[in-house]
Design a protein around this motif. Structure first.
Motif, PDB file in Angstrom:
ATOM      1  N   SER A 182      -6.893   2.487   3.525  1.00 61.54           N
ATOM      2  CA  SER A 182      -6.396   1.193   3.995  1.00 61.54           C
ATOM      3  C   SER A 182      -7.312   0.056   3.532  1.00 61.54           C
ATOM      4  O   SER A 182      -6.833  -0.973   3.065  1.00 61.54           O
ATOM      5  N   GLY A 183      -8.626   0.243   3.631  1.00 60.49           N
ATOM      6  CA  GLY A 183      -9.544  -0.826   3.218  1.00 60.49           C
ATOM      7  C   GLY A 183      -9.398  -1.140   1.735  1.00 60.49           C
ATOM      8  O   GLY A 183      -9.343  -2.298   1.329  1.00 60.49           O
ATOM      9  N   PHE A 184      -9.293  -0.078   0.944  1.00 60.85           N
ATOM     10  CA  PHE A 184      -9.189  -0.248  -0.511  1.00 60.85           C
ATOM     11  C   PHE A 184      -7.907  -0.995  -0.887  1.00 60.85           C
ATOM     12  O   PHE A 184      -7.933  -1.991  -1.600  1.00 60.85           O
ATOM     13  N   PHE A 185      -6.767  -0.526  -0.333  1.00 64.75           N
ATOM     14  CA  PHE A 185      -5.479  -1.122  -0.702  1.00 64.75           C
ATOM     15  C   PHE A 185      -5.177  -2.424   0.041  1.00 64.75           C
ATOM     16  O   PHE A 185      -4.266  -3.156  -0.330  1.00 64.75           O
ATOM     17  N   ALA A 186      -5.931  -2.708   1.113  1.00 61.99           N
ATOM     18  CA  ALA A 186      -5.759  -3.994   1.777  1.00 61.99           C
ATOM     19  C   ALA A 186      -6.543  -5.078   1.031  1.00 61.99           C
ATOM     20  O   ALA A 186      -6.438  -6.254   1.351  1.00 61.99           O
ATOM     21  N   GLY A 187      -7.333  -4.662   0.046  1.00 63.18           N
ATOM     22  CA  GLY A 187      -8.108  -5.634  -0.729  1.00 63.18           C
ATOM     23  C   GLY A 187      -9.373  -6.063  -0.025  1.00 63.18           C
ATOM     24  O   GLY A 187      -9.761  -7.224  -0.104  1.00 63.18           O
ATOM     25  N   LEU A 188     -10.024  -5.131   0.668  1.00 63.85           N
ATOM     26  CA  LEU A 188     -11.205  -5.502   1.454  1.00 63.85           C
ATOM     27  C   LEU A 188     -12.418  -5.835   0.584  1.00 63.85           C
ATOM     28  O   LEU A 188     -13.083  -6.843   0.792  1.00 63.85           O
ATOM     29  N   PHE A 189     -12.730  -4.998  -0.397  1.00 64.75           N
ATOM     30  CA  PHE A 189     -13.930  -5.238  -1.191  1.00 64.75           C
ATOM     31  C   PHE A 189     -13.645  -5.901  -2.536  1.00 64.75           C
ATOM     32  O   PHE A 189     -14.478  -6.611  -3.062  1.00 64.75           O
ATOM     33  N   VAL A 190     -12.482  -5.637  -3.078  1.00 59.15           N
ATOM     34  CA  VAL A 190     -12.081  -6.245  -4.339  1.00 59.15           C
ATOM     35  C   VAL A 190     -10.644  -6.731  -4.176  1.00 59.15           C
ATOM     36  O   VAL A 190      -9.790  -5.960  -3.722  1.00 59.15           O
ATOM     37  N   PRO A 191     -10.348  -8.007  -4.492  1.00 58.78           N
ATOM     38  CA  PRO A 191      -8.962  -8.482  -4.339  1.00 58.78           C
ATOM     39  C   PRO A 191      -8.017  -7.712  -5.258  1.00 58.78           C
ATOM     40  O   PRO A 191      -8.407  -7.335  -6.375  1.00 58.78           O
ATOM     41  N   ILE A 192      -6.798  -7.466  -4.781  1.00 54.89           N
ATOM     42  CA  ILE A 192      -5.865  -6.608  -5.518  1.00 54.89           C
ATOM     43  C   ILE A 192      -5.504  -7.194  -6.890  1.00 54.89           C
ATOM     44  O   ILE A 192      -5.227  -6.453  -7.827  1.00 54.89           O
ATOM     45  N   ALA A 193      -5.582  -8.523  -7.015  1.00 56.72           N
ATOM     46  CA  ALA A 193      -5.272  -9.150  -8.309  1.00 56.72           C
ATOM     47  C   ALA A 193      -6.221  -8.682  -9.411  1.00 56.72           C
ATOM     48  O   ALA A 193      -5.896  -8.761 -10.588  1.00 56.72           O
ATOM     49  N   LEU A 194      -7.384  -8.181  -9.036  1.00 60.95           N
ATOM     50  CA  LEU A 194      -8.342  -7.701 -10.040  1.00 60.95           C
ATOM     51  C   LEU A 194      -8.098  -6.241 -10.435  1.00 60.95           C
ATOM     52  O   LEU A 194      -8.682  -5.746 -11.391  1.00 60.95           O
ATOM     53  N   PHE A 195      -7.242  -5.551  -9.678  1.00 64.24           N
ATOM     54  CA  PHE A 195      -6.933  -4.146  -9.978  1.00 64.24           C
ATOM     55  C   PHE A 195      -6.229  -4.060 -11.328  1.00 64.24           C
ATOM     56  O   PHE A 195      -5.463  -4.949 -11.682  1.00 64.24           O
ATOM     57  N   PRO A 196      -6.426  -2.978 -12.079  1.00 54.20           N
ATOM     58  CA  PRO A 196      -5.562  -2.754 -13.249  1.00 54.20           C
ATOM     59  C   PRO A 196      -4.122  -2.564 -12.776  1.00 54.20           C
ATOM     60  O   PRO A 196      -3.898  -2.146 -11.629  1.00 54.20           O
ATOM     61  N   GLY A 197      -3.153  -2.870 -13.653  1.00 51.43           N
ATOM     62  CA  GLY A 197      -1.744  -2.887 -13.275  1.00 51.43           C
ATOM     63  C   GLY A 197      -1.267  -1.684 -12.486  1.00 51.43           C
ATOM     64  O   GLY A 197      -0.649  -1.835 -11.426  1.00 51.43           O
ATOM     65  N   TRP A 198      -1.551  -0.475 -12.989  1.00 48.91           N
ATOM     66  CA  TRP A 198      -1.030   0.735 -12.335  1.00 48.91           C
ATOM     67  C   TRP A 198      -1.575   0.880 -10.917  1.00 48.91           C
ATOM     68  O   TRP A 198      -0.879   1.311 -10.006  1.00 48.91           O
ATOM     69  N   LEU A 199      -2.844   0.457 -10.721  1.00 52.34           N
ATOM     70  CA  LEU A 199      -3.455   0.599  -9.407  1.00 52.34           C
ATOM     71  C   LEU A 199      -2.888  -0.452  -8.445  1.00 52.34           C
ATOM     72  O   LEU A 199      -2.653  -0.172  -7.260  1.00 52.34           O
ATOM     73  N   ALA A 200      -2.643  -1.655  -8.972  1.00 50.38           N
ATOM     74  CA  ALA A 200      -2.045  -2.714  -8.153  1.00 50.38           C
ATOM     75  C   ALA A 200      -0.644  -2.290  -7.712  1.00 50.38           C
ATOM     76  O   ALA A 200      -0.230  -2.543  -6.572  1.00 50.38           O
ATOM     77  N   ALA A 201       0.090  -1.608  -8.635  1.00 48.58           N
ATOM     78  CA  ALA A 201       1.440  -1.125  -8.301  1.00 48.58           C
ATOM     79  C   ALA A 201       1.351  -0.092  -7.176  1.00 48.58           C
ATOM     80  O   ALA A 201       2.163  -0.094  -6.239  1.00 48.58           O
ATOM     81  N   MET A 202       0.340   0.791  -7.272  1.00 46.38           N
ATOM     82  CA  MET A 202       0.150   1.787  -6.212  1.00 46.38           C
ATOM     83  C   MET A 202      -0.110   1.104  -4.874  1.00 46.38           C
ATOM     84  O   MET A 202       0.429   1.487  -3.840  1.00 46.38           O
ATOM     85  N   ALA A 203      -0.960   0.072  -4.907  1.00 43.35           N
ATOM     86  CA  ALA A 203      -1.291  -0.642  -3.675  1.00 43.35           C
ATOM     87  C   ALA A 203      -0.042  -1.262  -3.067  1.00 43.35           C
ATOM     88  O   ALA A 203       0.182  -1.176  -1.850  1.00 43.35           O
ATOM     89  N   SER A 204       0.807  -1.883  -3.917  1.00 49.38           N
ATOM     90  CA  SER A 204       1.972  -2.565  -3.341  1.00 49.38           C
ATOM     91  C   SER A 204       3.014  -1.602  -2.813  1.00 49.38           C
ATOM     92  O   SER A 204       3.934  -2.008  -2.118  1.00 49.38           O
TER      93      SER A 204
END
Lengths: 282, 268
Positions: free
Chosen positions: B188-210
């Motif tokens: 939850s912390g990782f995908f909620a963008g706690l330590f790194v904002p999701i916009a900085l994730f590579p595309g595939w990882l951002a898709a997983m988060a959403s």
């Protein structure tokens, strides 16, 4: 639990039990207890592995966006992360139980420890050993191994000794952090988050590129709680890179001194706490 | 207010009072928020600077806003998965909850939301104040981000309470849920963008988060409040949040019903 203790204590039947027998009995019963809820034990292991893995991923994401940060590349930081996380996980495995001091204090469980003829700290530590944290140590070890193989390191005897001394000292520092935090709990009672800032904040800090820190952070996590000097600085020394302001690489050889400082602070705080304690009522 | 909802309102207020009682704990939380905040500032500012001053829509000012808002929300958005309800299932106290004339789900969520709202004052405001006064951060000057951001924050907080409740119901089958809770905490912390904002994730990882409800708990309210996304995108994010909330509440309801049938309380 009384039943599970009996066989271990009986092994010395006829002879007076050695001083360590009690600890051995408690530890082996704790290990068996952890494995009794099987589904929970395996999810625990998986969760523990994932914690380390995701912390590494968070570092990787930053380096995915830029080539180098504060003078280090991702290959370089693997070394820093490996040393810091391996040390932290081993410390957590052995001393992590001190984390539960607020519960012991509030529930009055600690009173029982005072009644037994063994040091309270040793009893708190041996009342559990977090086997699941082995999984997390694997992430740190893996990162360290990859970091060591991908970077150009001049393997002299001095560097090999430095690496070993660093890992031992860093583990000692993270262990002392937990004991220090436990000691502070005697005064805070319900303020575990205050010390979490430095215990877990310290772990986070230890895996970072300390050259990007502001001066107050360098004082706090460079020296007071010696995080940078037990991971980042020795890694720079191994890589043959120059240190930033305030953190010269010759400090790499001073890691045992920083470990001693942290243990001194931890034991002093713990003793003050033990004396301060007035009992949990009941 | 309809009489049926009155007990939940009272439980909400009880949560507010409960949280306000532990002053020292609040101070401790604030120290933790600030320490982690400054460490995040060091790493994320360095990343933005290394990228040449802007990175995926962030500059130093908006990165600072992300950092201090996310730190300020830590006392209100439950990212550790720990809940009283899980403990009540483990100890068997849940049997008492079932005999009360209120829904255990409604009661647990109302109380947790109350605690979360109470934490916004002593933990949220000082975190943002550090951001504004010590570090400096950019906030939008138009009304839209705030008009959409406040309801988004309310939905995010409620969603986190509802999710943690649904998680706790696993205890009806597992009893000891610490392993599940730890898994939840990490993901939850990782995908909620706690330590790194999701916009900085590579595309595939951002898709997983959403694909998970976690960004709706923290990242979306922050993106809306800081004006990082357009009004149209903000409305869409708010819509997604509401859908996740509805789905989570429904899941919690179904799991509670099923769990009630398997519940076995030992001792007596």
């Amino acid at each position: 639990m009384a039943e599970s203790l009996a066989p271990a204590l009986d092994q010395g039947a006829g002879m007076p039990p050695t001083r360590l027998a009690a600890y051995r009995a408690v530890l082996s019963s704790r290990i068996r207890a952890q494995r009794s809820y099987r589904a929970n034990f395996y999810t625990d292991l998986a969760g523990s592995f994932l914690i380390g893995f995701i912390e590494l991923a968070e570092v990787w994401i930053l380096f995915h966006n830029v080539h180098a940060l504060g003078g280090l590349t991702f290959r370089n930081i693997l070394l820093v992360f490996g040393i810091a996380d391996l040390a932290f996980s081993v410390a957590q495995m052995v001393f992590g139980h001190v984390d539960r001091m607020p519960t012991f204090l509030r529930a009055g469980t600690l009173d029982v420890f005072y009644l037994r003829p063994q040091p309270v700290l040793l009893q708190v530590i041996t009342s559990e050993i977090g086997l699941r944290r082995l999984a997390r140590a694997l992430v740190g070890l893996g990162s360290l191994a990859v970091g060591l193989s991908l970077n150009q390191i001049h393997w002299s005897w001095a560097n090999a000794v430095l690496l070993l001394v660093t890992i031992l000292s860093a583990t000692a520092v993270h262990s002392a952090m937990l004991v220090w935090a436990g000691g502070v709990q005697f005064f805070l009672v319900n303020g575990a988050e205050m010390t979490n800032a430095f215990v877990y904040g310290g772990r986070y800090a230890a895996t970072q590129v300390a050259s990007v820190w502001s001066a107050p952070l360098k004082v706090l996590f460079g020296f007071v709680f010696p995080m940078a000097v037990t991971a980042y600085v020795p890694a720079l020394h191994l890589l043959g890179l120059p240190g930033p302001a305030w953190l010269p690489t010759w400090l790499a050889w001073w890691t045992p001194v920083f470990a001693l400082w942290m243990w001194g602070l931890a034991l002093f705080t713990w003793r003050q706490g033990i004396r301060h304690y007035q009992g949990g009522g009941g | 207010m309809p009489v049926r909802l009155l007990p939940y309102w009272r439980l909400f207020l009880a949560g507010v009072h409960e949280q306000s009682t532990y002053r020292l704990a609040m101070l401790g939380g604030l120290v933790a928020n600030a320490t982690f905040g400054f460490l995040k500032v060091a790493m994320l500012f360095a990343t933005v600077r290394a990228a040449g001053g802007t990175l995926r829509g962030y500059d130093i000012g908006s990165m600072s806003a992300y950092i201090w808002l996310s730190q300020g929300l830590l006392g209100s958005v439950n990212l550790n998965g720990v809940s009283d309800f899980a403990e009540r299932i483990k100890t068997g106290d849940v049997a008492v909850d079932f005999s009360r004339p209120v829904s255990p789900q409604g009661a647990a969520v109302a109380r947790d939301v109350g605690k979360a709202v109470a934490a916004l004052g002593p933990r949220g405001v000082p975190s943002v104040a550090i951001g504004v006064l010590v570090v400096g951060m950019t906030m939008p000057t138009t009304a839209w981000p705030y008009l959409l951001g406040v309801p988004s924050l309310a939905v995010g907080i409620t969603l986190s309470a509802a999710l943690v409740y649904a998680l706790a119901t696993a205890g009806f089958w597992l009893i000891e849920t610490r392993g599940v809770q730890v898994l939840y905490m990490v993901v939850s912390g990782f995908f909620a963008g706690l330590f790194v904002p999701i916009a900085l994730f590579p595309g595939w990882l951002a898709a997983m988060a959403s694909a998970t409800p976690f960004p709706s708990m923290m990242m979306s309210p922050i993106d809306i409040l800081t004006g990082r996304v357009t009004v149209a995108r903000s409305s869409a994010l708010l819509g997604i949040q509401v859908v996740w909330l509805a789905a989570t509440v429904t899941a919690g309801l179904v799991l509670t019903r099923a769990g009630r049938r398997t519940l076995e309380v030992q001792g007596g």
